[in-house]
Write a protein that holds these residues in place. Structure first.
Motif, PDB file in Angstrom:
ATOM      1  N   PRO A 152       0.936  -1.450  -0.061  1.00  0.00           N
ATOM      2  CA  PRO A 152       0.139  -0.019  -0.042  1.00  0.00           C
ATOM      3  C   PRO A 152       0.874   1.315  -0.036  1.00  0.00           C
ATOM      4  CG  PRO A 152      -0.035  -0.936   2.267  1.00  0.00           C
ATOM      5  CD  PRO A 152       0.786  -1.823   1.101  1.00  0.00           C
ATOM      6  N   LEU A 153       0.260   2.250  -0.751  1.00  0.00           N
ATOM      7  CA  LEU A 153       1.027   3.428  -0.760  1.00  0.00           C
ATOM      8  C   LEU A 153       0.904   4.343   0.776  1.00  0.00           C
ATOM      9  CD1 LEU A 153       0.949   2.984  -4.147  1.00  0.00           C
ATOM     10  CD2 LEU A 153       0.782   5.686  -4.172  1.00  0.00           C
ATOM     11  N   ASP A 154       1.864   4.787   1.090  1.00  0.00           N
ATOM     12  CA  ASP A 154       1.884   5.878   2.031  1.00  0.00           C
ATOM     13  C   ASP A 154       1.266   6.986   1.497  1.00  0.00           C
ATOM     14  OD1 ASP A 154       3.825   4.079   3.344  1.00  0.00           O
ATOM     15  OD2 ASP A 154       5.416   5.309   2.783  1.00  0.00           O
ATOM     16  N   ILE A 155       0.374   7.714   2.581  1.00  0.00           N
ATOM     17  CA  ILE A 155      -0.585   8.783   2.385  1.00  0.00           C
ATOM     18  C   ILE A 155      -0.030   9.995   1.423  1.00  0.00           C
ATOM     19  CG2 ILE A 155      -2.181  10.435   3.245  1.00  0.00           C
ATOM     20  CD1 ILE A 155      -2.659   8.484   5.477  1.00  0.00           C
ATOM     21  N   GLU A 156       1.344  10.184   1.856  1.00  0.00           N
ATOM     22  CA  GLU A 156       1.831  11.418   1.417  1.00  0.00           C
ATOM     23  C   GLU A 156       2.388  11.156  -0.014  1.00  0.00           C
ATOM     24  OE1 GLU A 156       5.267   9.737   4.266  1.00  0.00           O
ATOM     25  OE2 GLU A 156       3.046   9.698   3.839  1.00  0.00           O
ATOM     26  N   PHE A 157       2.325   9.956  -0.609  1.00  0.00           N
ATOM     27  CA  PHE A 157       2.835   9.780  -2.073  1.00  0.00           C
ATOM     28  C   PHE A 157       1.503   9.259  -2.936  1.00  0.00           C
ATOM     29  CE2 PHE A 157       6.663   9.265   0.481  1.00  0.00           C
ATOM     30  CZ  PHE A 157       7.416   9.874  -0.068  1.00  0.00           C
ATOM     31  N   ILE A 205      17.195   2.940  -0.570  1.00  0.00           N
ATOM     32  CA  ILE A 205      16.153   3.383  -1.639  1.00  0.00           C
ATOM     33  C   ILE A 205      15.334   4.515  -0.919  1.00  0.00           C
ATOM     34  CG2 ILE A 205      14.685   3.042  -3.460  1.00  0.00           C
ATOM     35  CD1 ILE A 205      15.912   0.447  -4.002  1.00  0.00           C
ATOM     36  N   PRO A 206      15.016   5.830  -1.348  1.00  0.00           N
ATOM     37  CA  PRO A 206      14.275   6.427  -0.385  1.00  0.00           C
ATOM     38  C   PRO A 206      12.582   6.351  -0.577  1.00  0.00           C
ATOM     39  CG  PRO A 206      14.958   7.530  -2.483  1.00  0.00           C
ATOM     40  CD  PRO A 206      15.610   6.119  -2.305  1.00  0.00           C
ATOM     41  N   PRO A 207      11.989   6.765   0.232  1.00  0.00           N
ATOM     42  CA  PRO A 207      10.455   6.500   0.374  1.00  0.00           C
ATOM     43  C   PRO A 207       9.567   6.859  -1.085  1.00  0.00           C
ATOM     44  CG  PRO A 207      11.048   7.257   2.461  1.00  0.00           C
ATOM     45  CD  PRO A 207      12.363   7.470   1.428  1.00  0.00           C
ATOM     46  N   ALA A 208      10.392   8.092  -1.597  1.00  0.00           N
ATOM     47  CA  ALA A 208       9.583   8.409  -2.838  1.00  0.00           C
ATOM     48  C   ALA A 208       9.711   7.308  -3.788  1.00  0.00           C
ATOM     49  CB  ALA A 208      10.154   9.951  -3.294  1.00  0.00           C
ATOM     50  N   LEU A 209      10.809   6.795  -3.969  1.00  0.00           N
ATOM     51  CA  LEU A 209      11.097   5.922  -5.209  1.00  0.00           C
ATOM     52  C   LEU A 209      10.281   4.418  -4.743  1.00  0.00           C
ATOM     53  CD1 LEU A 209      14.825   5.960  -6.300  1.00  0.00           C
ATOM     54  CD2 LEU A 209      12.693   6.411  -7.738  1.00  0.00           C
ATOM     55  N   ILE A 210      10.372   4.265  -3.625  1.00  0.00           N
ATOM     56  CA  ILE A 210       9.715   3.029  -3.091  1.00  0.00           C
ATOM     57  C   ILE A 210       8.299   3.124  -3.338  1.00  0.00           C
ATOM     58  CG2 ILE A 210       9.066   1.605  -1.075  1.00  0.00           C
ATOM     59  CD1 ILE A 210      11.670   2.059   0.071  1.00  0.00           C
ATOM     60  N   ASN A 211       7.755   4.365  -2.915  1.00  0.00           N
ATOM     61  CA  ASN A 211       6.257   4.272  -3.168  1.00  0.00           C
ATOM     62  C   ASN A 211       5.900   4.512  -4.529  1.00  0.00           C
ATOM     63  OD1 ASN A 211       4.174   4.989  -0.605  1.00  0.00           O
ATOM     64  ND2 ASN A 211       6.502   5.394  -0.379  1.00  0.00           N
ATOM     65  N   PHE A 212       6.935   5.134  -5.542  1.00  0.00           N
ATOM     66  CA  PHE A 212       6.544   5.250  -6.950  1.00  0.00           C
ATOM     67  C   PHE A 212       6.616   3.788  -7.483  1.00  0.00           C
ATOM     68  CE2 PHE A 212       8.645   5.410 -11.249  1.00  0.00           C
ATOM     69  CZ  PHE A 212       7.683   6.331 -11.843  1.00  0.00           C
ATOM     70  N   TYR A 213       7.478   2.708  -7.107  1.00  0.00           N
ATOM     71  CA  TYR A 213       7.470   1.462  -7.551  1.00  0.00           C
ATOM     72  C   TYR A 213       6.394   0.612  -6.740  1.00  0.00           C
ATOM     73  CZ  TYR A 213      11.825   1.837  -9.986  1.00  0.00           C
ATOM     74  OH  TYR A 213      12.761   2.288 -11.026  1.00  0.00           O
ATOM     75  N   LYS A 214       5.549   0.908  -5.811  1.00  0.00           N
ATOM     76  CA  LYS A 214       4.544   0.396  -5.238  1.00  0.00           C
ATOM     77  C   LYS A 214       3.247   0.452  -6.479  1.00  0.00           C
ATOM     78  CE  LYS A 214       5.197   1.171  -0.281  1.00  0.00           C
ATOM     79  NZ  LYS A 214       4.813   1.817   0.859  1.00  0.00           N
ATOM     80  N   VAL A 215       2.964   1.607  -7.105  1.00  0.00           N
ATOM     81  CA  VAL A 215       2.213   1.718  -7.999  1.00  0.00           C
ATOM     82  C   VAL A 215       2.465   0.563  -9.084  1.00  0.00           C
ATOM     83  CG1 VAL A 215       0.819   3.203  -9.414  1.00  0.00           C
ATOM     84  CG2 VAL A 215       1.829   3.942  -7.436  1.00  0.00           C
ATOM     85  N   GLN A 216       3.443   0.809  -9.708  1.00  0.00           N
ATOM     86  CA  GLN A 216       4.093  -0.018 -10.699  1.00  0.00           C
ATOM     87  C   GLN A 216       5.266  -0.617 -10.838  1.00  0.00           C
ATOM     88  OE1 GLN A 216      -0.099  -0.218 -12.896  1.00  0.00           O
ATOM     89  NE2 GLN A 216       1.780  -1.708 -12.994  1.00  0.00           N
ATOM     90  N   ASN A 217       5.806  -1.604 -11.207  1.00  0.00           N
ATOM     91  CA  ASN A 217       7.185  -2.190 -11.485  1.00  0.00           C
ATOM     92  C   ASN A 217       7.270  -1.955 -12.913  1.00  0.00           C
ATOM     93  OD1 ASN A 217      10.009  -2.509 -11.082  1.00  0.00           O
ATOM     94  ND2 ASN A 217       9.356  -4.391  -9.872  1.00  0.00           N
ATOM     95  N   VAL A 218       8.438  -2.578 -13.583  1.00  0.00           N
ATOM     96  CA  VAL A 218       8.889  -3.008 -14.679  1.00  0.00           C
ATOM     97  C   VAL A 218       9.618  -4.309 -14.996  1.00  0.00           C
ATOM     98  CG1 VAL A 218       8.636  -0.825 -16.110  1.00  0.00           C
ATOM     99  CG2 VAL A 218      10.665  -1.563 -15.023  1.00  0.00           C
ATOM    100  N   ASP A 219       9.497  -5.014 -15.915  1.00  0.00           N
ATOM    101  CA  ASP A 219      10.398  -6.118 -16.270  1.00  0.00           C
ATOM    102  C   ASP A 219      11.585  -5.718 -16.911  1.00  0.00           C
ATOM    103  OD1 ASP A 219       9.488  -8.280 -15.003  1.00  0.00           O
ATOM    104  OD2 ASP A 219       8.159  -8.731 -16.677  1.00  0.00           O
ATOM    105  N   TYR A 220      12.802  -6.373 -16.600  1.00  0.00           N
ATOM    106  CA  TYR A 220      14.023  -6.033 -17.281  1.00  0.00           C
ATOM    107  C   TYR A 220      13.949  -6.835 -18.959  1.00  0.00           C
ATOM    108  CZ  TYR A 220      18.718  -6.848 -19.305  1.00  0.00           C
ATOM    109  OH  TYR A 220      19.977  -6.863 -19.858  1.00  0.00           O
ATOM    110  N   ASP A 221      14.445  -6.218 -19.794  1.00  0.00           N
ATOM    111  CA  ASP A 221      14.564  -6.612 -21.205  1.00  0.00           C
ATOM    112  C   ASP A 221      15.978  -6.473 -21.754  1.00  0.00           C
ATOM    113  OD1 ASP A 221      14.403  -6.462 -24.320  1.00  0.00           O
ATOM    114  OD2 ASP A 221      12.560  -7.680 -23.666  1.00  0.00           O
ATOM    115  N   ALA A 222      16.416  -7.742 -22.327  1.00  0.00           N
ATOM    116  CA  ALA A 222      17.962  -7.329 -22.815  1.00  0.00           C
ATOM    117  C   ALA A 222      18.080  -6.511 -23.889  1.00  0.00           C
ATOM    118  CB  ALA A 222      18.652  -8.638 -23.236  1.00  0.00           C
ATOM    119  N   VAL A 223      17.006  -6.050 -24.393  1.00  0.00           N
ATOM    120  CA  VAL A 223      17.196  -5.058 -25.642  1.00  0.00           C
ATOM    121  C   VAL A 223      16.787  -3.737 -25.481  1.00  0.00           C
ATOM    122  CG1 VAL A 223      16.427  -4.863 -28.197  1.00  0.00           C
ATOM    123  CG2 VAL A 223      16.803  -7.265 -27.328  1.00  0.00           C
ATOM    124  N   THR A 224      15.544  -3.504 -25.126  1.00  0.00           N
ATOM    125  CA  THR A 224      15.155  -2.466 -24.764  1.00  0.00           C
ATOM    126  C   THR A 224      13.947  -2.438 -23.990  1.00  0.00           C
ATOM    127  OG1 THR A 224      14.329  -0.135 -25.507  1.00  0.00           O
ATOM    128  CG2 THR A 224      13.681  -1.779 -26.897  1.00  0.00           C
TER     129      THR A 224
END
Length: 352
Positions: A152-157, A205-224
Motif C-alpha cells: 500500500p502507498l504511504d498517504i503522502e505519496f 532507496i528513499p521512500p518516494a522511489l519505493i512508493n513510485f514502484y509500489k504503483v507499478q514496476n517493470v520487467d528487465y529486457d535485454a534489448v530495450t
C-alpha cells in the motif's frame, strides 16, 4: 506426406496418437526409421527426409519435437526441411497463425515469438529476423506463480497513482500492450521492499522511489523497454526495482582515487559530489551506455532533496533535469502529448 494434427481432443502424427513424453517406439511407428545421435546432455533422433527431430533427456522418451523450416548446419539437423501438413484446431498451421496471433502465449521471459497452447501441448515458433525458421512442439504445464500483493502507498505519496495512470495512458497511445518490449508489471510487494531496498548499511532507496514502484514496476529486457524517459536527446529506461542495487553498485565501481580525480564543471551550490558520483544518488533509469538518471538524497546547500540528476559517464556532466520525480514524469507526459515520441521509434518499428 507427413501429417501432424493438434486439436482440443489430442495430438496425432500420421493418425498415431501422441502423448508427451513420447516413447521412441511410437514415433518410429508413426514416422519410420530415424538417425540417432547421442549428445552430452540429450539424445537426438532425426528423420532426415521429413525435416523432423525429437529430443530426449534419457533416450527412451522424447520431450519435444522440432520441425525445421530452414536447414541449420548441425550434425543432427535433418537433410530436408519439413514439407508435411500441420493442422492446428482444424486449420492449416500458418493460416491459423495469421488469424490468431492474439492467442500466442509467451513461454518464457524475453520470448519474442510465443506459442499456441492446445490440449496441454505448446506449438512454439522459432524466429530469426522476424522469419519463422522452425517449430517446437512439447507438453505445456502452466506455471502458477503466486500473485504478490502490491504494497500500500504511504498517504503522502498518493499522487503517484494518477501520475502513473496518465503516463501509462499516453504510452498506450503509442505502443501496444502486446508489444514485445511493453514491460509493465504490478507494483512491488512488502517482500520486494524488504529484499531490495537496502543498498549499503546507511544507504537505502528513499521512500518516494519505493512508493513510485509500489504503483507499478517493470520487467528487465535485454534489448530495450517501453517505460522510459526522453532526456536531452537520449532515452533512459526505468530500472526494475529489484535491479536498482546492482546498478548502484556499478556506479560505485567507477569512483576515482583522490589523486586521479579529473576536474569537474558542475553546479556545486546544488549538486553535492567530490567524486564520480555521490553514493547517495540512487539510480532508477539507465541509458544503457553508462549514463543514468539518479534520485538525489544528498543535495548541496541550494539543491533540493529528490532532485533528478542526469549522470553522464564519458563527459562527467552532472545536470539537474527535474526538481522531483513527479516533475520528471510529468515532463515526459507533456512531451508525449506534444508528439515528442522519437525514443519509441525502434519499439514501434518492431511491432508485427
Amino acid at each position: 506426406m507427413t501429417k501432424l494434427e493438434l486439436s482440443k481432443t489430442g495430438f496425432q502424427i500420421n493418425n498415431t496418437n501422441i502423448e508427451f513424453p513420447i516413447d521412441i517406439s511410437v514415433l518410429k511407428q508413426a514416422l519410420g526409421d530415424y538417425r540417432y545421435i547421442k549428445k552430452k546432455y540429450n539424445h537426438i533422433y532425426t528423420w532426415d527426409n521429413l525435416g523432423i527431430m525429437v529430443f530426449s533427456k534419457e533416450g527412451n522418451k522424447a520431450e519435444s519435437i522440432g520441425l525445421e523450416l530452414e536447414l541449420p548446419k548441425y550434425d543432427f539437423s535433418p537433410k530436408s526441411i519439413f514439407n508435411g501438413e500441420f493442422i492446428l484446431d482444424g486449420q492449416e498451421l500458418f493460416h491459423y497463425y495469421e488469424s490468431n496471433k492474439d492467442k500466442l502465449v509467451k513461454l518464457f521471459k524475453g520470448d519474442r515469438s510465443g506459442a499456441f497452447i492446445l490440449s496441454r501441448t505448446s506449438v512454439w515458433f522459432d524466429k530469426e529476423n522476424g522469419k519463422i525458421t522452425g517449430i517446437s512442439i512439447s507438453a505445456y504445464e502452466k506455471e502458477e506463480k503466486p500473485k504478490k500483493a502490491s504494497a500500500p502507498l504511504d498517504i503522502e505519496f498518493k499522487a503517484f497513482e494518477p501520475l502513473w495512470r496518465e503516463w501509462i495512458s499516453e504510452i498506450n497511445k503509442i505502443v501496444s500492450t502486446d508489444n514485445d518490449y511493453y514491460n509493465l508489471t504490478e507494483g512491488i510487494s512488502i517482500e520486494d521492499i524488504q529484499r531490495h531496498s537496502a543498498l549499503e548499511d546507511d544507504i537505502t532507496i528513499p521512500p518516494a522511489l519505493i512508493n513510485f514502484y509500489k504503483v507499478q514496476n517493470v520487467d528487465y529486457d535485454a534489448v530495450t523497454s517501453t517505460f522510459q524517459f526522453g532526456v536531452n536527446n537520449w532515452s533512459y529506461e526505468l530500472i526494475p526495482f529489484e535491479d536498482i542495487a546492482e546498478e548502484w553498485n556499478s556506479i560505485q565501481d567507477l569512483q576515482f582515487d583522490e589523486d586521479d580525480l579529473p576536474e569537474q564543471e558542475i553546479d556545486f551550490e546544488k549538486i553535492n559530489t567530490n567524486n564520480y558520483a555521490n553514493p547517495k544518488w540512487i539510480p532508477f533509469a539507465t541509458g544503457r551506455n553508462g549514463d543514468y538518471l539518479v534520485y538525489d538524497t544528498d543535495p548541496a546547500s541550494k539543491g533540493k532533496f529528490g532532485q533528478i540528476i542526469e549522470l553522464q559517464n564519458e563527459s562527467w556532466d552532472r545536470n539537474i533535469v527535474a526538481d522531483s520525480l513527479e516533475e520528471l514524469v510529468q515532463n515526459e507526459i507533456n512531451n508525449l502529448r506534444a508528439g515528442k515520441t522519437e525514443h519509441f521509434d525502434f519499439i514501434v518499428g518492431k511491432e508485427s
